[in-house]
Design a protein around this motif. Structure first.
Motif, PDB file in Angstrom:
ATOM      1  N   UNK A   1      96.275 -30.766 -50.207  1.00 60.14           N
ATOM      2  CA  UNK A   1      95.239 -31.757 -50.489  1.00 60.14           C
ATOM      3  C   UNK A   1      93.871 -31.150 -50.201  1.00 60.14           C
ATOM      4  N   UNK A   2      92.877 -31.539 -50.965  1.00 58.23           N
ATOM      5  CA  UNK A   2      91.534 -30.985 -50.816  1.00 58.23           C
ATOM      6  C   UNK A   2      90.951 -31.266 -49.433  1.00 58.23           C
ATOM      7  N   UNK A   3      91.353 -32.350 -48.794  1.00 58.11           N
ATOM      8  CA  UNK A   3      90.808 -32.707 -47.495  1.00 58.11           C
ATOM      9  C   UNK A   3      91.589 -32.066 -46.338  1.00 58.11           C
ATOM     10  N   UNK A   4      92.625 -31.284 -46.640  1.00 56.68           N
ATOM     11  CA  UNK A   4      93.410 -30.613 -45.603  1.00 56.68           C
ATOM     12  C   UNK A   4      93.152 -29.112 -45.658  1.00 56.68           C
TER      13      UNK A   4
ATOM     14  N   UNK B   1     101.357 -26.803 -47.024  1.00 46.96           N
ATOM     15  CA  UNK B   1     101.691 -26.503 -48.412  1.00 46.96           C
ATOM     16  C   UNK B   1     102.714 -27.510 -48.920  1.00 46.96           C
ATOM     17  N   UNK B   2     102.460 -28.042 -50.103  1.00 44.42           N
ATOM     18  CA  UNK B   2     103.351 -28.995 -50.747  1.00 44.42           C
ATOM     19  C   UNK B   2     103.828 -28.369 -52.044  1.00 44.42           C
TER      20      UNK B   2
ATOM     21  N   UNK C   1      97.739 -35.405 -61.072  1.00 48.16           N
ATOM     22  CA  UNK C   1      97.678 -35.645 -59.635  1.00 48.16           C
ATOM     23  C   UNK C   1      96.694 -36.798 -59.500  1.00 48.16           C
ATOM     24  N   UNK C   2      96.909 -37.690 -58.546  1.00 49.03           N
ATOM     25  CA  UNK C   2      96.020 -38.845 -58.422  1.00 49.03           C
ATOM     26  C   UNK C   2      94.814 -38.586 -57.527  1.00 49.03           C
ATOM     27  N   UNK C   3      94.940 -37.603 -56.654  1.00 51.05           N
ATOM     28  CA  UNK C   3      93.848 -37.240 -55.758  1.00 51.05           C
ATOM     29  C   UNK C   3      93.562 -35.752 -55.936  1.00 51.05           C
ATOM     30  N   UNK C   4      92.395 -35.320 -55.495  1.00 47.84           N
ATOM     31  CA  UNK C   4      92.028 -33.903 -55.622  1.00 47.84           C
ATOM     32  C   UNK C   4      92.946 -33.041 -54.767  1.00 47.84           C
TER      33      UNK C   4
ATOM     34  N   UNK D   1      90.958 -26.083 -58.014  1.00 46.01           N
ATOM     35  CA  UNK D   1      90.852 -27.525 -57.784  1.00 46.01           C
ATOM     36  C   UNK D   1      91.461 -28.269 -58.966  1.00 46.01           C
ATOM     37  N   UNK D   2      92.274 -29.281 -58.651  1.00 43.16           N
ATOM     38  CA  UNK D   2      93.042 -29.939 -59.710  1.00 43.16           C
ATOM     39  C   UNK D   2      93.162 -31.442 -59.467  1.00 43.16           C
ATOM     40  N   UNK D   3      92.862 -32.222 -60.501  1.00 44.62           N
ATOM     41  CA  UNK D   3      93.181 -33.652 -60.518  1.00 44.62           C
ATOM     42  C   UNK D   3      94.130 -33.950 -61.668  1.00 44.62           C
TER      43      UNK D   3
END
Length: 129
Positions: free
Chosen positions: A94-97, A102-103, A114-117, A76-78
């Motif tokens: 993204x944490x919610x996907x 894959x990005x 990163x701006x979001x988790x 997990x990374x922010x």
């Protein structure tokens, strides 16, 4: 629908934004005036943290990922910091996907934030980016 549009706008506008890289120096640490310093990341490593880092001091918590070479897993990374002189290619979702989306992101030297988790799943050291 609006939530999807907002999520896409946030992702497009700034999710992958990183501080522009300055020329790497073989002489040692980056300048003290850097707005997002490496914190407790050692020079020559790529580090990631699951939380935000304070501006001007950098992260002090235990990183979720520290590597000096290729890595695969789930971190997990922010906040991240590329404290090397080479590009590092990251794969994440993204944490919610789910992990099927894959990005890829090129973390340039001194690149971070990163701006979001997100969940980093692969690090290609000295990537082709």
């Amino acid at each position: 629908m609006r939530l999807k549009t907002l999520a896409l706008a946030l992702s497009t506008a700034g999710l992958l934004a990183a501080i522009p890289a300055a020329p790497a120096s073989a002489d040692g640490p980056w300048p003290d005036e850097e707005p997002w310093p490496p914190g407790n990341c050692q020079q020559g490593t790529f580090c990631a943290w699951p939380n935000w880092a304070p501006v001007n001091s950098g992260p002090t918590e235990t990183p979720s990922l520290v590597t000096t070479g290729p890595w695969t897993g789930s971190a997990p990374t922010k906040t991240f910091y590329n404290y090397t002189t080479a590009n590092v290619e990251l794969e994440y979702h993204h944490a919610w996907q789910d992990d099927s989306t894959v990005i890829t992101h090129c973390a340039t030297p001194r690149g971070n934030i990163f701006y979001l988790q997100v969940i980093v799943t692969k690090v290609n050291w000295h990537g082709s980016c």
